[in-house]
Design a protein around this motif. Structure first.
Motif, PDB file in Angstrom:
ATOM      1  N   VAL A  40       0.697  -1.200  -0.040  1.00  0.00           N
ATOM      2  CA  VAL A  40       0.090  -0.014   0.146  1.00  0.00           C
ATOM      3  C   VAL A  40       0.951   1.240   0.097  1.00  0.00           C
ATOM      4  N   ALA A  41       2.096   1.175   0.120  1.00  0.00           N
ATOM      5  CA  ALA A  41       3.185   2.249   0.375  1.00  0.00           C
ATOM      6  C   ALA A  41       3.878   2.639  -0.888  1.00  0.00           C
ATOM      7  N   LEU A  42       3.573   1.653  -1.909  1.00  0.00           N
ATOM      8  CA  LEU A  42       4.395   1.908  -3.109  1.00  0.00           C
ATOM      9  C   LEU A  42       4.311   3.165  -3.854  1.00  0.00           C
ATOM     10  N   PRO A  43       2.834   3.539  -4.110  1.00  0.00           N
ATOM     11  CA  PRO A  43       2.968   5.016  -4.640  1.00  0.00           C
ATOM     12  C   PRO A  43       3.512   6.072  -4.050  1.00  0.00           C
ATOM     13  N   THR A  44       3.448   6.018  -2.747  1.00  0.00           N
ATOM     14  CA  THR A  44       4.240   6.954  -1.558  1.00  0.00           C
ATOM     15  C   THR A  44       5.842   6.965  -2.036  1.00  0.00           C
ATOM     16  N   LEU A  45       6.133   5.713  -1.927  1.00  0.00           N
ATOM     17  CA  LEU A  45       7.706   5.627  -2.027  1.00  0.00           C
ATOM     18  C   LEU A  45       8.062   6.014  -3.488  1.00  0.00           C
ATOM     19  N   ALA A  46       7.360   5.634  -4.624  1.00  0.00           N
ATOM     20  CA  ALA A  46       7.771   6.286  -5.954  1.00  0.00           C
ATOM     21  C   ALA A  46       7.948   7.747  -5.872  1.00  0.00           C
ATOM     22  N   ALA A  47       7.225   8.579  -5.048  1.00  0.00           N
ATOM     23  CA  ALA A  47       7.105  10.041  -5.071  1.00  0.00           C
ATOM     24  C   ALA A  47       8.077  10.358  -4.189  1.00  0.00           C
ATOM     25  N   ASP A  48       8.346   9.704  -3.025  1.00  0.00           N
ATOM     26  CA  ASP A  48       9.315  10.387  -2.040  1.00  0.00           C
ATOM     27  C   ASP A  48      10.900   9.947  -2.325  1.00  0.00           C
ATOM     28  N   LEU A  49      10.965   8.829  -2.849  1.00  0.00           N
ATOM     29  CA  LEU A  49      12.295   8.177  -3.227  1.00  0.00           C
ATOM     30  C   LEU A  49      12.600   8.504  -4.582  1.00  0.00           C
ATOM     31  N   ASP A  50      11.692   8.964  -5.363  1.00  0.00           N
ATOM     32  CA  ASP A  50      12.117   9.095  -7.056  1.00  0.00           C
ATOM     33  C   ASP A  50      12.391   7.571  -7.437  1.00  0.00           C
ATOM     34  N   ALA A  51      11.501   6.556  -7.335  1.00  0.00           N
ATOM     35  CA  ALA A  51      11.833   5.293  -7.587  1.00  0.00           C
ATOM     36  C   ALA A  51      10.984   4.890  -9.016  1.00  0.00           C
ATOM     37  N   SER A  52      11.906   4.286  -9.782  1.00  0.00           N
ATOM     38  CA  SER A  52      11.249   3.717 -11.066  1.00  0.00           C
ATOM     39  C   SER A  52      10.341   2.403 -10.583  1.00  0.00           C
ATOM     40  N   THR A  53       9.606   1.901 -11.803  1.00  0.00           N
ATOM     41  CA  THR A  53       8.829   0.940 -11.584  1.00  0.00           C
ATOM     42  C   THR A  53       9.526  -0.278 -11.225  1.00  0.00           C
ATOM     43  N   SER A  54      10.661  -0.425 -11.709  1.00  0.00           N
ATOM     44  CA  SER A  54      11.447  -1.528 -11.454  1.00  0.00           C
ATOM     45  C   SER A  54      12.027  -1.688 -10.164  1.00  0.00           C
ATOM     46  N   GLN A  55      12.488  -0.681  -9.669  1.00  0.00           N
ATOM     47  CA  GLN A  55      13.079  -0.423  -8.314  1.00  0.00           C
ATOM     48  C   GLN A  55      11.842  -0.791  -7.248  1.00  0.00           C
ATOM     49  N   LEU A  56      10.529  -0.256  -7.540  1.00  0.00           N
ATOM     50  CA  LEU A  56       9.344  -0.628  -6.763  1.00  0.00           C
ATOM     51  C   LEU A  56       9.262  -2.202  -6.604  1.00  0.00           C
ATOM     52  N   GLN A  57       9.303  -2.882  -7.865  1.00  0.00           N
ATOM     53  CA  GLN A  57       9.092  -4.193  -7.598  1.00  0.00           C
ATOM     54  C   GLN A  57      10.420  -4.783  -7.008  1.00  0.00           C
ATOM     55  N   TRP A  58      11.543  -4.355  -6.952  1.00  0.00           N
ATOM     56  CA  TRP A  58      12.525  -5.025  -6.338  1.00  0.00           C
ATOM     57  C   TRP A  58      12.604  -4.581  -4.764  1.00  0.00           C
ATOM     58  N   MET A  59      11.972  -3.496  -4.230  1.00  0.00           N
ATOM     59  CA  MET A  59      11.808  -3.278  -2.981  1.00  0.00           C
ATOM     60  C   MET A  59      10.951  -4.342  -2.325  1.00  0.00           C
ATOM     61  N   ALA A  60      10.002  -4.890  -2.957  1.00  0.00           N
ATOM     62  CA  ALA A  60       9.442  -6.175  -2.506  1.00  0.00           C
ATOM     63  C   ALA A  60      10.289  -7.862  -2.800  1.00  0.00           C
ATOM     64  N   SER A 106      17.001   6.628  -0.119  1.00  0.00           N
ATOM     65  CA  SER A 106      17.094   6.338  -1.639  1.00  0.00           C
ATOM     66  C   SER A 106      16.510   5.071  -1.876  1.00  0.00           C
ATOM     67  N   ALA A 107      16.055   4.567  -3.036  1.00  0.00           N
ATOM     68  CA  ALA A 107      15.616   3.510  -3.743  1.00  0.00           C
ATOM     69  C   ALA A 107      16.379   2.535  -3.423  1.00  0.00           C
ATOM     70  N   GLY A 108      17.835   2.608  -3.712  1.00  0.00           N
ATOM     71  CA  GLY A 108      18.725   1.636  -3.680  1.00  0.00           C
ATOM     72  C   GLY A 108      19.128   1.201  -2.188  1.00  0.00           C
ATOM     73  N   THR A 109      19.122   2.006  -1.166  1.00  0.00           N
ATOM     74  CA  THR A 109      19.435   1.767   0.178  1.00  0.00           C
ATOM     75  C   THR A 109      18.202   1.128   0.725  1.00  0.00           C
ATOM     76  N   LEU A 110      16.860   1.200   0.368  1.00  0.00           N
ATOM     77  CA  LEU A 110      15.708   0.570   0.958  1.00  0.00           C
ATOM     78  C   LEU A 110      15.972  -0.939   0.265  1.00  0.00           C
ATOM     79  N   ILE A 111      16.133  -0.957  -0.834  1.00  0.00           N
ATOM     80  CA  ILE A 111      16.247  -2.483  -1.560  1.00  0.00           C
ATOM     81  C   ILE A 111      17.190  -3.299  -0.858  1.00  0.00           C
ATOM     82  N   ALA A 112      18.198  -2.673  -0.522  1.00  0.00           N
ATOM     83  CA  ALA A 112      19.236  -3.324   0.271  1.00  0.00           C
ATOM     84  C   ALA A 112      19.210  -3.684   1.654  1.00  0.00           C
ATOM     85  N   SER A 113      18.191  -2.964   2.283  1.00  0.00           N
ATOM     86  CA  SER A 113      17.636  -2.904   3.743  1.00  0.00           C
ATOM     87  C   SER A 113      16.791  -4.093   3.841  1.00  0.00           C
ATOM     88  N   ARG A 114      15.880  -4.077   2.615  1.00  0.00           N
ATOM     89  CA  ARG A 114      14.915  -5.136   2.714  1.00  0.00           C
ATOM     90  C   ARG A 114      15.167  -6.553   2.330  1.00  0.00           C
TER      91      ARG A 114
END
Length: 522
Positions: A40-60, A106-114
């Motif tokens: 449910v947070a993906l739209p917000t993360l896309a805006a706040d972290l300037d994340a691409s669709t691919s980065q959003l997918q890899w967050m999960a 950043s999106a990269g940091t969040l992906i690594a932390s996940r």
């Protein structure tokens, strides 16, 4: 050097027993929440972290990939080094990784932390389950404890959107991860204070080649299946990683067979477990159950938000009947099994799930929430009847010395079932939607947005003010939803057939020697 499971796993009584079970259930509840809370947070993360669709997918997907890859070796760690020690370390790591996620800029940091979250989760799940196996000694106590564990492990997924929606409405996306920190800390302290140490009586050696092959193979499988959901099953990247997964996992099985044939060999998994019909059946049924249930968890949030107009919080609340049905099913399954047997309860559970999904396949624009709540309860009830009993049957053939590695194997099947379920059912949903939506006359960019999914289609319809396009998008999505529900119903029917063949009339109880931690002759 050897360790006695008997000396280090005394019988628990009274409040301490309840405290142990509560701590373990709290830990796995957090993991279930973390599986879906991000959605449910993906739209917000896309805006706040300037994340691409691919980065959003890899967050999960980074979380799911690491979790699936490390489940098998993580179970062995508890057997070798001590289950209390490993789960306390895992909970601490999970809390620290959650804090890192919350502080990500950043999106990269969040992906690594996940991904780090996935490491902690992989260590928690099998070790927590193996602790239940060795600490709750009698079959009756163990069955009840496993029932609570499975419910806690399962309700976290549908609770995720509720918690996520509530936090997004009143705080920020960071609090989705901050929430994990105190819970992980409380669980770690409770485990350290209340859980007696236990480990395998004969300290297993580390199968490094097996760990490398299984981890790489499962990671390739999850990555390939994920790419299939993103692109297609015929995509070159998808086929490459699926083929690599087949090669690596085949090499892993060959290596395990070689170690098994050696007098002093200690493989990562015991292939002899698959000669046990009950264990094999348990593993397959866990896979099928989680596969099928994602027909509800993956599609209905999109229906509520895209078609019904619900916000994130209300979407999560509308999933509560599923949780209620699952809790009721788990509660009633024990007394029914005592009278009618394991095979009957598990088979009927899958049949009830199939009926619930079939009811869901008649959803349309005029369907009221009352009807939806009814079939949610039916599906949840079937899952609550089948999954805990199937898991308990599989655990019943494990002796405490291999409780960690055996339960990790069951959880690996469960995790892979969920990942494959999302990819397969997502492919069904998307392909049926695309084949039914009408994009004729739209500019190429707008048509591409409509084809990507119901969210994009509704956005284009709103922007263009086209009532015809709006009707087409809604009708196409409902057709795809109904098809997905029929597929899930079919999967549940397959589960019922497997249960009728592979589950015994009554699940064999672990011997008193095994329950007390005395090594068995192999």
């Amino acid at each position: 050097m050897t360790f006695s499971s008997v000396a280090e796993a005394p019988t628990l009584t009274g409040a301490r027993r309840f405290g142990v079970l509560s701590a373990l259930c709290l830990a796995v509840l957090v993991l279930g929440l973390d599986t879906t809370v991000l959605n449910v947070a993906l739209p917000t993360l896309a805006a706040d972290l300037d994340a691409s669709t691919s980065q959003l997918q890899w967050m999960a997907n980074s979380y799911n990939l690491v979790l699936a890859a490390l489940l098998l070796p993580a179970g062995m760690l508890g057997d070798r080094y001590g289950r209390r020690k490993i789960i306390a370390i895992a909970l601490t790591l999970f809390g620290a990784a959650s804090l890192a996620c919350a502080l990500s800029d950043s999106a990269g940091t969040l992906i690594a932390s996940r991904a780090a979250l996935g490491i902690g989760a992989a260590m928690i799940v099998p070790v927590a389950l193996s602790l239940i196996t060795v600490l709750f000694r009698t079959p009756e106590e163990r069955k009840k404890a496993i029932g609570f564990f499975v419910v806690a492990n399962s309700i976290g997924m549908p609770l995720g959107p509720i918690v996520g929606g509530l936090l997004l409405d009143h705080a920020g996306w960071q609090w989705i991860f901050y929430l994990n920190v105190p819970i992980a800390l409380i669980a770690a302290v409770a485990v350290s204070l209340l859980v007696p140490e236990s480990r395998s009586a004969s300290r297993p050696s580390i199968d490094w080649p097996g760990i490398a092959l299984s981890s790489a193979g499962l990671a390739s499988l999850v990555y390939g299946v994920t790419k299939a959901g993103e692109r297609s099953w015929t995509d070159s990247t998808t086929l490459t990683f699926l083929a690599l997964a087949v090669v690596l996992l085949a090499a892993f099985l060959v290596w395990q067979r070689i170690l098994t044939s050696r007098p002093t060999g200690e493989p990562l998994i015991e292939l002899r477990l698959f000669s046990e019909r009950v264990f094999t059946g348990s593993a397959l049924l866990l896979t099928v159950a989680v596969f099928a249930i994602f027909g509800l968890l993956f599609t209905m949030p999109q229906y509520f938000q895209g078609i019904d107009g619900s916000d994130a919080l209300l979407t999560g609340l509308k999933l509560l009947p599923f949780i209620g049905g699952m809790t009721l099913g788990a509660k009633l399954a024990d007394p029914v099994e005592a009278r009618a047997g394991t095979r009957f309860v598990v088979t009927i559970g899958f049949v009830v799930m199939a009926i619930g999904f079939a009811l869901g396949a008649f959803t349309d624009l005029d369907t009221g929430y009352g009807y939806t709540a009814i079939w949610f309860v039916v599906v949840g009830f079937g899952l609550g009847c089948s999954m805990p009993q199937a898991m308990n049957a599989g655990l019943g053939v494990l002796d405490p010395d291999r409780a960690g590695s055996g339960s990790a194997l069951l959880q690996t099947f469960r995790q892979v079932g969920g990942t494959v379920g999302v990819a397969v059912l997502g492919t069904v949903l998307n392909s049926v939607y695309r084949s039914n939506v009408d994009t004729e006359g739209l500019p190429a960019q707008a048509a591409d947005a409509v084809d990507k999914g119901v969210g994009g289609g509704l956005a284009v319809a709103d922007k263009t003010g086209s009532a015809d396009l709006l009707d087409s998008v809604r009708d196409a999505f409902l057709t795809s939803l109904n098809t997905t529900m029929w597929v899930s119903a079919g999967i549940a029917v397959v589960g019922a057939a497997l249960a009728a063949v592979l589950m015994p009339k009554r699940a064999a109880k672990a011997s008193e020697e095994a329950l007390m931690g005395i090594p068995q002759d192999r």
